[in-house]
Design a protein around this motif. Structure first.
Motif, PDB file in Angstrom:
ATOM      1  N   GLN A  61       8.832  22.667  19.413  1.00  0.00           N
ATOM      2  CA  GLN A  61       8.974  23.132  18.029  1.00  0.00           C
ATOM      3  C   GLN A  61       9.016  24.646  17.971  1.00  0.00           C
ATOM      4  O   GLN A  61       8.156  25.319  18.557  1.00  0.00           O
ATOM      5  N   LEU A  62       9.999  25.189  17.252  1.00  0.00           N
ATOM      6  CA  LEU A  62      10.104  26.626  17.025  1.00  0.00           C
ATOM      7  C   LEU A  62      10.739  26.880  15.661  1.00  0.00           C
ATOM      8  O   LEU A  62      11.454  26.023  15.128  1.00  0.00           O
ATOM      9  N   ASN A  63      10.486  28.073  15.131  1.00  0.00           N
ATOM     10  CA  ASN A  63      11.131  28.468  13.886  1.00  0.00           C
ATOM     11  C   ASN A  63      11.372  29.966  13.880  1.00  0.00           C
ATOM     12  O   ASN A  63      10.705  30.723  14.603  1.00  0.00           O
ATOM     13  N   SER A  64      12.327  30.398  13.091  1.00  0.00           N
ATOM     14  CA  SER A  64      12.621  31.827  12.949  1.00  0.00           C
ATOM     15  C   SER A  64      12.327  32.318  11.542  1.00  0.00           C
ATOM     16  O   SER A  64      12.689  33.441  11.185  1.00  0.00           O
ATOM     17  N   LEU A  98      10.513  35.033  15.969  1.00  0.00           N
ATOM     18  CA  LEU A  98      11.830  34.965  16.598  1.00  0.00           C
ATOM     19  C   LEU A  98      12.880  35.574  15.691  1.00  0.00           C
ATOM     20  O   LEU A  98      12.870  35.352  14.480  1.00  0.00           O
ATOM     21  N   LYS A  99      13.796  36.333  16.299  1.00  0.00           N
ATOM     22  CA  LYS A  99      14.915  36.874  15.525  1.00  0.00           C
ATOM     23  C   LYS A  99      15.943  35.792  15.243  1.00  0.00           C
ATOM     24  O   LYS A  99      16.571  35.784  14.188  1.00  0.00           O
ATOM     25  N   GLU A 100      16.115  34.889  16.199  1.00  0.00           N
ATOM     26  CA  GLU A 100      17.102  33.829  16.029  1.00  0.00           C
ATOM     27  C   GLU A 100      16.764  32.641  16.918  1.00  0.00           C
ATOM     28  O   GLU A 100      15.986  32.754  17.872  1.00  0.00           O
ATOM     29  N   ILE A 167      20.398  27.358  12.946  1.00  0.00           N
ATOM     30  CA  ILE A 167      19.131  26.628  12.963  1.00  0.00           C
ATOM     31  C   ILE A 167      17.983  27.615  12.803  1.00  0.00           C
ATOM     32  O   ILE A 167      17.897  28.606  13.523  1.00  0.00           O
ATOM     33  N   VAL A 168      17.099  27.351  11.843  1.00  0.00           N
ATOM     34  CA  VAL A 168      15.941  28.226  11.624  1.00  0.00           C
ATOM     35  C   VAL A 168      14.614  27.496  11.848  1.00  0.00           C
ATOM     36  O   VAL A 168      13.560  28.123  11.844  1.00  0.00           O
ATOM     37  N   PHE A 169      14.681  26.192  12.051  1.00  0.00           N
ATOM     38  CA  PHE A 169      13.487  25.413  12.391  1.00  0.00           C
ATOM     39  C   PHE A 169      13.934  24.112  13.044  1.00  0.00           C
ATOM     40  O   PHE A 169      14.913  23.496  12.627  1.00  0.00           O
ATOM     41  N   TYR A 170      13.199  23.706  14.088  1.00  0.00           N
ATOM     42  CA  TYR A 170      13.401  22.365  14.635  1.00  0.00           C
ATOM     43  C   TYR A 170      12.087  21.858  15.198  1.00  0.00           C
ATOM     44  O   TYR A 170      11.225  22.623  15.626  1.00  0.00           O
TER      45      TYR A 170
END
Length: 492
Positions: A61-64, A98-100, A167-170
């Motif tokens: 899981q990550l988000n920007s 995160l920038k992207e 994508i900004v979140f998964y």
């Protein structure tokens, strides 16, 4: 000659022996000096052991959009850690931004272990390599993020894209997810929710088009804060699984959920069952507040629905198979009176339910239609009935009867049971299952459409934002695998 050859063989063997010893010493030295960093990223454990950008690893899981959390689990063996060259606290939870998120962007984690005086560099993929391949175009003039899910992929995710299609979140999940969306509660909190398929296949009612699920709720920072199932009431036990079609989340202690239950029907009209007591799929809705059921509705309590069923209604045939005679698939609260407007696919009906008594207030469409729909206005096997801000009902008409799918927007005079306005927009294709529609611009013909699924076919479109007045598509998304998607949203 023979002596020279023998000397050559001895010499080569000596070289190979020395080389082997050297190689063994080198590998032993490397193995001895190998270090491992164990971390937790956004609640998920990751072990980093291979250095270098070509050994980059996935995280779940990550988000920007918000901060991501990281904790060093083996902090006693570490002197210093940097995330993209910025030092973090090794003894406590830290955050990074995160920038992207993209297939080409990596997160560098630099570690100086105890007893060493230089950093080792590990890398994490900002976008998991397990994320299914997709194509997207996005140039919408309307603000908001797109909320989507995978379906039947090798690896499954809930995710959101910004207005540019990035994508900004998964979040990787362990089975099929459904109905992922952002929620602003009635007390102003931001939440995210999705229904997740229960992997226990024994809980599924066989030969029925649905998935047993539970509701997962995330906070404003995407941290999981709750898993929701049914509560004990009447014949429903606490912990009973939900089904995958819809949920309404009012606040952290108040929500409406649904379940499918196999039941022996005893009230089927005699002219339909010819003396047979069929097993049916009982659609159950529960409104839960402060852990207690304050309202429960069950389809089998309403005898008239048996005769209005247009599919899975062979009540006179003796079978252990459960007949999914109504197939609930959406619900929304009408802000005018607080009652529920629900869609039932296998009735071809949208029904308004009294949220206090459970009585049916009115029926739109199907055999029970009270609004005198014309042949052109009638819909079949529809999904996703919703109320717009200006009081229209929008509906995704799968169009099984005519094998032509469309969007419907309709205004009702509920008191006099009349249709006052009616519009439809052709998708120019046929999607038999699933699907959704969301009005984006009430003054123009702009809708976000989740196309749903075709019958046994791969498809090159699962979501689009389209201005039907000029045939302009602002957003288009598809999986390269040809898989479908249950539903999508655009939310600011």
């Amino acid at each position: 000659m023979k002596i020279k050859n023998l000397l050559k063989i001895v010499f080569l063997c000596s070289i190979l022996f020395v080389s082997g010893v050297f190689a063994k010493q080198v590998f032993a030295s490397q193995s001895k000096s190998k270090k491992t960093l164990t971390i937790t990223v956004n609640g998920y454990d990751v072990t980093l052991s291979k250095e270098g950008i070509f050994n980059s690893q996935n995280v779940k899981q990550l988000n920007s959009t918000n901060q991501n959390s990281i904790t060093i689990k083996n902090s006693k063996s570490v002197n210093s850690v940097k995330i993209d060259d910025k030092e973090i606290n090794v003894n406590d939870k830290s955050t990074f931004k995160l920038k992207e998120i993209s297939s080409s962007s990596k997160i560098k984690i630099s570690v100086m272990y105890s007893g060493e005086n230089s950093y080792r560099n590990y890398y994490i993929n900002s976008l998991s390599k397990d994320f299914p391949k997709y194509t997207v175009t996005a140039n919408s003039p309307y603000d908001g993020d797109y909320y989507l899910t995978t379906h039947n992929e090798e690896y499954n995710f809930v995710f959101k894209l910004n207005n540019k299609g990035n994508i900004v979140f998964y979040k990787e999940v362990e089975s099929n997810p459904f109905d992922f969306k952002k929620i602003t509660t009635d007390d102003g909190k931001v939440r995210y929710g999705y229904l997740l398929q229960d992997k226990d296949s024994t809980k599924r009612i066989s030969s029925v088009g649905y998935s047993p699920t539970y509701l997962v709720i995330l906070d404003e920072n995407y941290n999981e804060i709750n898993k929701i199932t049914m509560e004990k009431n009447k014949n429903i036990e606490s912990g009973t699984e939900l089904e995958n079609h819809d949920f309404i989340y009012i606040n952290d202690n108040h929500y409406i959920v649904s379940s499918y239950q196999k039941s022996k029907a005893t009230n089927i009209p005699s002219n339909l069952n010819k003396g047979n007591s069929s097993y049916v799929v009982n659609s159950v809705l529960q409104e839960i507040k402060d852990g207690k059921v304050v309202w429960q509705w069950e389809s089998i309590d309403h005898e008239k629905l048996y005769k209005e069923s247009v599919e899975q209604n062979n009540f006179s045939e003796k079978s252990d198979t459960s007949l999914d005679y109504v197939h609930f698939n959406s619900m929304t609260i009408d802000p005018k009176d607080g009652n529920l407007i629900c869609s039932f696919r296998n009735l071809d009906e949208v029904i308004k339910l009294d949220r206090k008594t459970g009585e049916i207030i009115w029926t739109l469409g199907g055999l029970g239609d009270e609004f005198n729909l014309t042949d052109n206005q009638k819909f079949s096997r529809q999904h996703n009935a919703r109320i717009t801000d200006d009081g229209y009902i929008t509906l995704y008409d799968n169009g099984v009867k005519n094998k032509s799918t469309r969007v419907i927007k309709i205004k009702l005079d509920e008191e006099n049971k009349k249709v006052t306005e009616y519009r439809s927009y052709d998708i120019n294709d046929y999607y038999k299952y699933m699907g959704s529609v969301q009005e984006i611009d009430s003054e123009k013909d702009v809708f976000l459409v989740g196309t749903g699924g075709k019958a046994g076919e791969k498809q090159d479109l699962v979501a689009m934002e389209k201005d039907f007045s000029n045939d302009k598509v602002y957003f288009r998304f598809s999986f390269k695998s040809g898989e479908s998607m249950y539903r999508c949203y655009k939310i600011q």
